[in-house]
Design an enzyme around this catalytic site. Structure first.
Site, PDB file in Angstrom:
ATOM      1  CG  LEU A 149      -2.103  -0.780   1.645  1.00  0.00           C
ATOM      2  CD1 LEU A 149      -2.633  -1.044   2.421  1.00  0.00           C
ATOM      3  CD2 LEU A 149      -2.848  -1.787   0.711  1.00  0.00           C
ATOM      4  CG  ASP A 150       0.779   4.105  -3.080  1.00  0.00           C
ATOM      5  OD1 ASP A 150       1.003   3.798  -3.320  1.00  0.00           O
ATOM      6  OD2 ASP A 150      -0.717   4.609  -2.961  1.00  0.00           O
ATOM      7  NE  ARG A 151       6.223   7.634   4.374  1.00  0.00           N
ATOM      8  CZ  ARG A 151       8.088   8.320   4.895  1.00  0.00           C
ATOM      9  NH1 ARG A 151       8.549   8.804   3.427  1.00  0.00           N
ATOM     10  NH2 ARG A 151       8.335   8.605   5.594  1.00  0.00           N
ATOM     11  NE  ARG A 181      -1.976   8.964  -3.871  1.00  0.00           N
ATOM     12  CZ  ARG A 181      -0.676   9.373  -3.651  1.00  0.00           C
ATOM     13  NH1 ARG A 181       0.744   8.330  -3.326  1.00  0.00           N
ATOM     14  NH2 ARG A 181       0.169  10.119  -3.534  1.00  0.00           N
TER      15      ARG A 181
END
Length: 291
Positions: free
Chosen positions: A141-143, A251
């Site tokens: 998962l993205d940060r 996003r």
């Protein structure tokens, strides 16, 4: 000749061998190809046998690669040396929401990267390595994305999960707060994405032929659950699922196609930070095997 060993992390799965080694070590291209010709670079299987590798071979997660000791790894972010502090961080920030003998699902917080890199002090991968359990990351998962993070506890589970993610057999359902109101209350975004390295771009009618050819198919389904106002800004709570799993897919689709970036996304949204963190959460993940 003495050897050193490199294990392939989840983010590198599917990468060409020559590119992977170039990214992970300080070796020159000419020396790398010389070592490959001399069979000095090999895969080590579970029984300890060596298998010759070629530059265009694709690496897989957990794959063990043997290199001569003269090949030095690139300097990475500091590893977690204090096991006690690591355990405190795990208990405080990585609660387990489901666990079996093969898989653990953690609740990932915002701000904690899955893997180490430049400017990252602690990563989930490094923290879990201090537990004594042979955890293996099988997706990321993205940060600043929160939610369910599945981690394999055995080699067999890692292989099965990696296959499931690659074949798009794992369903992932997200909830996001978007900055703005999408024109349609629900729909499907079928728009290819171009990975530029540090970010992604949605393909548009003005994209070049080269960009179109390099882009990858990406599909996002969305449905507006509720509309409202946050700090004086119009916002929407939206449910999303992604049959494809491209870098920054939700996003980019929300920001560049819907013109409603994820609230708090400073990369694809407003330069003025509208929220303390990014409001994108992986709320449900369905894995198609009995783990």
């Amino acid at each position: 000749m003495a050897s050193r060993f490199i294990s392939v992390p989840v983010h590198a799965a599917g990468m060409r061998l020559d590119r992977f080694i170039a990214n992970e070590t300080n070796i020159s291209t000419s020396l790398l190809f010389k070592l490959l010709r001399k069979r000095a670079v090999a895969q080590i299987d579970d029984s300890g046998r060596r298998k010759r590798l070629h530059p265009n071979d694709r690496v897989s997660i957990g794959m063990c690669i043997s290199l001569p000791c003269l090949v030095t790894p690139k300097l990475k972010a500091a590893t977690v040396k204090d096991a006690g502090k690591a355990q405190q961080l795990i208990q405080r920030h990585l609660p387990i929401i489901r666990e079996t003998a093969a898989v653990a699902v953690f609740q990932k917080p915002a701000g904690l990267a899955c893997q180490g890199g430049s400017g990252i002090t602690y990563s989930i991968d490094a923290l879990l390595q201090t537990t004594g359990v042979a955890y293996r990351l099988v997706h990321r998962l993205d940060r600043n994305t929160t939610g369910a993070l599945a981690v394999a506890k055995t080699r067999a589970a890692a292989a099965a999960l990696t296959h499931a993610f690659r074949q798009r057999l794992v369903s992932k359902n997200y909830v996001a707060v978007l900055d703005g109101h999408p024109r349609e209350r629900q729909g499907t975004i079928d728009n290819a994405l171009l990975n530029t390295g540090t970010s992604c771009l949605a393909i548009t009618p003005i994209s070049t032929e080269q960009q179109i050819q390099a882009a990858k198919h990406a599909v996002t389904n969305y449905k507006v659950i509720k509309r409202g106002v946050f700090n004086g800004r119009p916002v929407s709570i939206v449910a999303l699922d992604i049959p494809t799993g491209r870098k920054h897919q939700i996003r980019v689709h929300c920001a560049q196609i819907l013109n409603c970036p994820v609230l708090g996304d400073t990369r694809y949204g407003d330069t003025v930070k509208a929220a303390k963190h990014m409001y994108l959460h992986l709320v449900q993940m369905t894995i198609p095997f009995d783990a």
